[in-house]
Design a protein around this motif. Structure first.
Motif, mmCIF file in Angstrom:
data_model
loop_
_atom_site.group_PDB
_atom_site.id
_atom_site.type_symbol
_atom_site.label_atom_id
_atom_site.label_comp_id
_atom_site.label_asym_id
_atom_site.label_seq_id
_atom_site.Cartn_x
_atom_site.Cartn_y
_atom_site.Cartn_z
ATOM 1 N N MET A 117 0.842 -1.185 0.000
ATOM 2 C CA MET A 117 0.000 0.000 0.000
ATOM 3 C C MET A 117 0.883 1.243 0.000
ATOM 4 S SD MET A 117 -2.593 1.219 3.029
ATOM 5 C CE MET A 117 -1.299 2.126 3.898
ATOM 6 N N PRO A 118 0.598 2.240 -0.832
ATOM 7 C CA PRO A 118 1.368 3.492 -0.768
ATOM 8 C C PRO A 118 1.271 4.113 0.624
ATOM 9 C CG PRO A 118 0.054 3.418 -2.773
ATOM 10 C CD PRO A 118 -0.402 2.264 -1.920
ATOM 11 N N LEU A 119 2.389 4.674 1.086
ATOM 12 C CA LEU A 119 2.440 5.280 2.411
ATOM 13 C C LEU A 119 2.229 6.792 2.333
ATOM 14 C CD1 LEU A 119 5.556 3.583 4.083
ATOM 15 C CD2 LEU A 119 3.159 2.910 4.265
ATOM 16 N N ASP A 120 1.739 7.334 3.416
ATOM 17 C CA ASP A 120 1.668 8.769 3.605
ATOM 18 C C ASP A 120 2.734 9.124 4.637
ATOM 19 O OD1 ASP A 120 1.160 11.393 4.102
ATOM 20 O OD2 ASP A 120 -0.838 11.094 4.984
ATOM 21 N N PHE A 150 6.473 3.717 -0.920
ATOM 22 C CA PHE A 150 6.028 2.391 -0.503
ATOM 23 C C PHE A 150 6.706 1.857 0.757
ATOM 24 C CE2 PHE A 150 4.677 2.456 -4.932
ATOM 25 C CZ PHE A 150 3.393 1.933 -4.821
ATOM 26 N N ALA A 151 7.714 2.544 1.271
ATOM 27 C CA ALA A 151 8.380 2.018 2.464
ATOM 28 C C ALA A 151 9.147 3.116 3.179
ATOM 29 C CB ALA A 151 9.320 0.867 2.091
ATOM 30 N N TRP A 288 10.400 -0.598 6.457
ATOM 31 C CA TRP A 288 9.073 -1.065 6.846
ATOM 32 C C TRP A 288 8.058 -0.645 5.787
ATOM 33 C CZ3 TRP A 288 8.416 -4.610 10.384
ATOM 34 C CH2 TRP A 288 9.319 -4.720 11.453
ATOM 35 N N ALA A 289 7.147 -1.553 5.467
ATOM 36 C CA ALA A 289 6.097 -1.279 4.494
ATOM 37 C C ALA A 289 4.782 -1.858 4.995
ATOM 38 C CB ALA A 289 6.457 -1.888 3.133
ATOM 39 N N ILE A 290 3.681 -1.349 4.449
ATOM 40 C CA ILE A 290 2.340 -1.823 4.787
ATOM 41 C C ILE A 290 1.784 -2.601 3.609
ATOM 42 C CG2 ILE A 290 -0.009 -1.139 5.427
ATOM 43 C CD1 ILE A 290 1.130 1.342 6.731
ATOM 44 N N THR A 291 1.230 -3.764 3.862
ATOM 45 C CA THR A 291 0.725 -4.599 2.778
ATOM 46 C C THR A 291 -0.603 -4.068 2.241
ATOM 47 O OG1 THR A 291 -0.615 -6.106 4.121
ATOM 48 C CG2 THR A 291 1.744 -6.582 3.949
#
Length: 370
Positions: A117-120, A150-151, A288-291
């Motif tokens: 998931m794209p990050l803010d 993305f991370a 770190w990234a969010i799936t």
């Protein structure tokens, strides 16, 4: 803000005090709770965060403190290789994890596969505490694509050459030392197709160790077969490598975990040295990234922000010997160098892994074409 405006409007009808009864107060509190639930179905309270990471990235005391602070449960799954990480992320659809830690090359791979998931970045306040080089996300390969981030950088290390000072009197200047016949049976290598092909290509002087042409691929494969003559064995985790190094009196090791392994070996009483070869060394930056299938987005953001707290960064460096992206590195062994070659996506993961399976299985050199 919508909730706040509703509350103010609701209270306005009771100004004067005559209508503010215990029943009204109860209804008001229930209204607040119900409105919050609708506005934020991902409330972290009593939620579960599923973390996929490397050993040392989610210590028990960190997890316990996070659970208490955010009234949540954290389930951690550890991996020991990029291949295992990829397999875990494909074990179900959607992946059964919320956040993961991976190097920049893998982050790019996962983003292109639609798994992240794209990050803010503004939702991660501690990003502002990171050192300048790690705040410039667009300048770090693999993190930003199509304007989407993305991370978030977390920790990094070079992948240099570790040697026993008692057996190797003069510090090696090249990864080619791993092939030196003097160290037959005394070399440890990390069990990874991607990194072995890349560091061998670097040792051979290839300009781009991540994009090999067919002739270069064949040459590297044969070199890795020849390296087996010197190998004690392959390892996966840093603790395993430490035990093997100590028990079998290894002389040299390709340090996939870099300074983390140096720290473990020194704690075990081994007098080891660590060098960045003249031809350079691979280096990784784990983030770190969010799936894409995250179950609780808010809690996932809390986790990443928590991992960037200065206290966590300092403990990571103290416990694991790894550099963090918040506090300055304390010595040259963990400080970025011009001779570091940061990991990038490779030309064909499938081809490298197919060849690596044959190499690891012990196929003879003659079965690999020149």
């Amino acid at each position: 803000m919508v909730v706040l405006r509703n509350i103010r409007g609701w209270l306005a009808g009771f100004r004067g005090g005559s209508l503010v009864t215990p029943l009204a107060i109860l209804l008001f509190l229930l209204s607040c709770s119900w409105t919050r639930t609708l506005a934020d179905p991902g409330s972290p309270h009593n939620a579960v965060l599923r973390v996929l990471a490397w050993p040392g990235y989610a210590d028990d005391d960190w997890v316990s403190a996070f659970e208490k602070r955010f009234h949540a449960k954290v389930e951690v799954t550890f991996v020991d290789s990029d291949e295992a990480l990829w397999a875990r992320m494909h074990s179900a659809v959607p992946p059964p994890y919320d956040v993961l830690a991976a190097n920049t090359a893998e982050i790019e791979r996962y983003a292109h596969a639609g798994l992240l998931m794209p990050l803010d970045p503004s939702a991660i306040p501690n990003h502002r505490l990171q050192r300048a080089a790690f705040r410039k996300l667009e300048a770090i390969g693999g993190l930003v694509d199509g304007g989407n981030t993305f991370a978030m950088p977390f920790t990094y290390s070079s992948m240099g050459l570790i040697y026993d000072r008692r057996q190797v009197a003069v510090a090696p200047h090249s990864m080619r030392a791993l092939w030196d016949p003097r160290y037959r049976g005394k070399v440890l290598d990390f069990n990874s197709a991607q990194h072995n092909f890349s560091f061998t290509a670097l040792a051979l002087g290839y300009r781009d160790p991540f994009q090999l042409n067919p002739a270069q691929m064949r040459t590297v494969a044969r070199e890795l077969v020849a390296l087996r003559r010197n190998l004690l064995t392959y390892y996966t985790l840093p603790e395993e490598a430490t035990a093997l190094f100590v028990q079998h009196h290894a002389a040299l090791m390709f340090g996939n975990y870099g300074t983390q392994q140096v720290e473990l070996l020194r704690r075990a009483g081994v007098d080891v040295g660590y060098v960045i070869p003249d031809e350079g060394a691979l280096a990784w930056l784990d983030c770190w990234a969010i799936t894409q299938g995250v179950g609780n987005r808010e809690l996932a953001y809390y986790w990443i922000n928590y991992m960037l707290e200065p206290t966590i960064g300092a403990q990571l460096t103290q416990r694991e010997g790894l550099a963090n992206t918040v506090t300055p590195a304390s010595n040259d062994e963990v400080e970025p160098s011009r001779r570091l070659v940061w990991l990038q996506r490779v030309e064909s993961i499938g081809q490298r892994e197919a060849l690596w399976q044959r190499i690891e299985a012990g196929e003879r050199l003659g079965s690999f074409p020149k």
